[in-house]
Design an enzyme around this catalytic site. Sequence first.
Site, PDB file in Angstrom:
ATOM      1  N   GLY A   1       0.816  -1.218   0.000  1.00  0.00           N
ATOM      2  CA  GLY A   1       0.000   0.000   0.000  1.00  0.00           C
ATOM      3  C   GLY A   1       0.844   1.260   0.000  1.00  0.00           C
ATOM      4  N   ALA A   2       1.757   1.340   0.953  1.00  0.00           N
ATOM      5  CA  ALA A   2       2.587   2.534   1.072  1.00  0.00           C
ATOM      6  C   ALA A   2       3.723   2.236   2.044  1.00  0.00           C
ATOM      7  CB  ALA A   2       1.778   3.712   1.595  1.00  0.00           C
ATOM      8  N   MET A   3       4.717   3.147   2.067  1.00  0.00           N
ATOM      9  CA  MET A   3       5.911   2.906   2.883  1.00  0.00           C
ATOM     10  C   MET A   3       6.326   4.181   3.607  1.00  0.00           C
ATOM     11  SD  MET A   3       8.127   0.807   3.906  1.00  0.00           S
ATOM     12  CE  MET A   3       9.391   1.337   5.072  1.00  0.00           C
ATOM     13  N   GLU A   4       6.609   3.991   4.911  1.00  0.00           N
ATOM     14  CA  GLU A   4       6.784   5.131   5.815  1.00  0.00           C
ATOM     15  C   GLU A   4       8.207   5.673   5.873  1.00  0.00           C
ATOM     16  OE1 GLU A   4       6.092   1.898   6.872  1.00  0.00           O
ATOM     17  OE2 GLU A   4       7.257   1.423   8.666  1.00  0.00           O
ATOM     18  N   ASN A   5       9.040   5.524   4.838  1.00  0.00           N
ATOM     19  CA  ASN A   5      10.419   6.012   4.878  1.00  0.00           C
ATOM     20  C   ASN A   5      10.479   7.392   5.527  1.00  0.00           C
ATOM     21  OD1 ASN A   5      10.984   3.851   2.889  1.00  0.00           O
ATOM     22  ND2 ASN A   5       9.845   5.220   1.536  1.00  0.00           N
TER      23      ASN A   5
ATOM     24  N   HIS B   1      -1.777   6.334   8.521  1.00  0.00           N
ATOM     25  CA  HIS B   1      -0.956   5.207   8.971  1.00  0.00           C
ATOM     26  C   HIS B   1       0.533   5.495   8.766  1.00  0.00           C
ATOM     27  CE1 HIS B   1      -0.138   0.843   9.599  1.00  0.00           C
ATOM     28  NE2 HIS B   1       0.858   1.091   8.776  1.00  0.00           N
ATOM     29  N   GLU B   2       0.910   5.895   7.566  1.00  0.00           N
ATOM     30  CA  GLU B   2       2.339   6.113   7.288  1.00  0.00           C
ATOM     31  C   GLU B   2       2.866   7.291   8.089  1.00  0.00           C
ATOM     32  OE1 GLU B   2       3.491   3.606   5.879  1.00  0.00           O
ATOM     33  OE2 GLU B   2       1.628   2.870   4.995  1.00  0.00           O
TER      34      GLU B   2
ATOM     35  N   GLU C   1       3.587  -2.375  13.467  1.00  0.00           N
ATOM     36  CA  GLU C   1       2.396  -2.451  12.614  1.00  0.00           C
ATOM     37  C   GLU C   1       1.098  -2.560  13.414  1.00  0.00           C
ATOM     38  OE1 GLU C   1       2.443  -1.444   9.767  1.00  0.00           O
ATOM     39  OE2 GLU C   1       4.571  -1.580   9.278  1.00  0.00           O
TER      40      GLU C   1
HETATM   41 ZN   LIG Z   1       2.678   0.139   8.488  1.00  0.00          ZN
END
Ligand SMILES: [Zn+2]
Length: 887
Positions: free
Chosen positions: A267-271, A303-304, A326
């Site tokens: 879905g997405a990435m929290e870099n 969320h991210e 998570e």
């Molecule tokens: Zn996450």
Amino acid sequence: MKKGLSGKTVYREKYTPYPWTLEHARFRFDIGEDVTRVLSVLQFNRSDADGSVTEIELDGQDMELVTIAMNGSRLEAGDYSCTAEKLLVHNATQRCELEIEVLIKPHENTALEGLYPSSDFLLTQCEAEGFRKISYFPDRPDVMTCYEVTIIADKQRYPVLLSNGNAVESGDLDDGRHWVRWSDPFAKPCYLFALVAGNLACIEDHFKTRSGRDVTLRVYVEHENQDRCEHAMESLIHSMKWDEDRFDLEYDLDIYNIVATNDFNMGAMENKSLNIFNSKYVLARPDTATDFDYQGIEGVIGHEYFHNWTGNRVTCQDWFQLTLKEGLTVFRDQEFSSDMHSRAVKRIQDVRQLRSRQFPEDSGPMSHPARPDKYLEINNFYTMTVYQKGAEIVRMYHTLLGEDGFQKGMKLYFQRHDGQAVTCDDFLASMADANEVCLEKFGRWYGQSGTPQLTVSGHHDVDARTFTLILSQRTPATHDQEIKQALVIPVAVGLLDSQGKAHELRLTGEDGPGGHSRLLLLEEDKQEFVFEGIAEQPIPSLLRGFSAPVKLEYPYTSSELAVLMAHDSDAFVRWEAAQLLAQREILANVERLAIGSDPRLMPELTEAFAALLADTETDPALIAEALSLPAEEYLAEQMKVIDVDGIHAARKFVKSSLAKALGNEFSMRYQSVDDTEPYSKSPASMARRSLKNVCLSFLLETDSGVSLAESQLESSDNMTDTLAALQGLLWVEAPAADHLLKAFEDNWSEDALVMDKWFSMQAALPGKRALERVRQLLDHPGFSLTNPNKVRSVIGVFSMANPTGFHTADGSGYRLHADQVMALDKLNPQVAARMAGAFNPWTRYDSQRRDLMKAELNRIRTAEGLSASVSEIINNALAMEKTSSSL
Ligand SMILES: [Zn+2]
């Protein structure tokens, strides 16, 4: 893409700290036409207990080593050794600077891990273990350091060059190239590293944090999508504000960037400060995105962003602790959505997802605790159990400690661990110590797999005027774990009288009656709770708010369910009562059909639905949830041997009988919520649309439905109404359906995200023609096996959301799916493994289907060059046969 690497099982118990401290990391990326040159300068300081380690172990795959130097001297062949997965540097000094140059080929990377292309830009995905495809590095989350990153690339082709932290310097070179240097002041593990290079447009806004920091916010997209970022930006601003208000957490840098790509495995990435998103969770315009999409974007952006504290500032010691970041962050995004919209509807949607997707995981071949003990391929453990059940565990802390107690625990957690890589036990200890309670027994939730069965019975004593609730628990043995222990299960309850009035509650030992609800704690296999002053047999309202992730059993009569549905103060229990009534009705008809009897509909369900349709007091979104019949997947979960065709036929029968019996009621409710106002994304409008479209789906079972859907499609100014109408027409095979589908395609053929809907709408269509249709979709020029969104839209939907199509009795659906999994594995093992999971419940079907699925599993197992990812899924599934008989 290399095949068949390692395939070694990793065990949680065998964790050892990295024997070196990485004091600083400096990188230079020189992006060329085909090849990218990566230079890294890493400063190590020996930190093992007895100071005897002299070897530095680095991870690395799929790259060409050009040079390596230590403390300024170039190393020769004997000074280091290099395998397909490791670089070992011998005779390292106490303090030691390594300078390593490698070449990578991002344009050949179809696995979408490491550095890879999307359209004409380059980007990275490093979680869990993608950084090792970029540079030789200790690729583990407990090695944290500060990064300085310089990116050099052709200025015309790659005008935007992004990485984590702040841009500190930039300049032009003589040859048409330019460079930008980024510096991230926060130590982080390499899975949070990110780089983006390309020709992208952006929209910009600002956020002032509570302490006065002015943060520049940018959302980067391809130029043609610039008019679809507004909702994402608003969601980001809401998230930042909410985290300050509710969790007292503030953003810590001057810049926050989001980049959207069409090619993304997840879905997405929290870099850190450079989030990378699947464009599905960024781009929205009323005519292209549904209400569900709008809510999904808000939730995922939140969320991210929330990971900045729960994941980035405090991260995981090792990947077994994944749920630490998570589970906690899913809980936080659920709370965010609940505070922004209807808490009850959000809870119902989350429970629906948990029960239809996580519960089956618990009873299948991939069952594992929220904190697993072993894995072969970590990418296979980004699961519903780690995320959704993990969030339920965090929610139970919240239920047990209350909001204040929970926030006290969070404060202590950050006080103790900011800047560290820690474990689930550390989180538990913070919660326990901050509240001075013992949570040792509660901690079992982390290590035990399987869905607990909570069985409740009640005993009313007329003379003593008491009502005793007897609660017992049992967690069935699972594929991965035979012996189970009693868990701490919080059970929120109330008692109603036969008219639906709530009793004032007094448990034995309490001073006086007070309140209408109690939180009972079940900590043993079996416990009794006695309520006093109860004159007649009450109706218990159990597991309010779904206070624990368990399966509940209580012998409710239909009329008791009807009372709960109409009167309980807890919205979840009211919804659950409606679901249970419908579920009983459908499953009873599955049985009737199986023995050749005529299906029939009991009056209780029709009466209950009539009452729902007449209810104009309650939030329309809640009514919509209550009117939605349980999904086929969830009904399947309730059967010992899954009868796909029976479930489909019985559910359709119940739906169309209700529609026919209550045609006028559905029609009136449809008209009453049909907006004449132009589209708005307000929660109230969304709620009306959801009820309207649920009514439409029933009305499509009647004569008036088709023309109603056609005129809705015609006049629609938003994707929610468009899709509901078109999908409905397809499902009932309306004469104009094919023509309307073609018109939709002509309209949107250039739009990847809308075309995903066009694909999935068709891949979900049940029945005999499903297979033929899916073959055509796979051949469609807009379909691509290299794009995960397309794969999920066609292959994913067909295998996991089209039971009658996938489980066609002759096995042709299985064969087609296995072919796709094997083809996909050569391009993208991570997504192939996800798709292979469609076979996981294979032992739950009749013997003919079992044999057919088993044959396909074996065909995949023996495929040449099968990846470790797919291999783990397939082998676990096949091993299920041995245990399934004993479960
Ligand atoms: Zn996450």
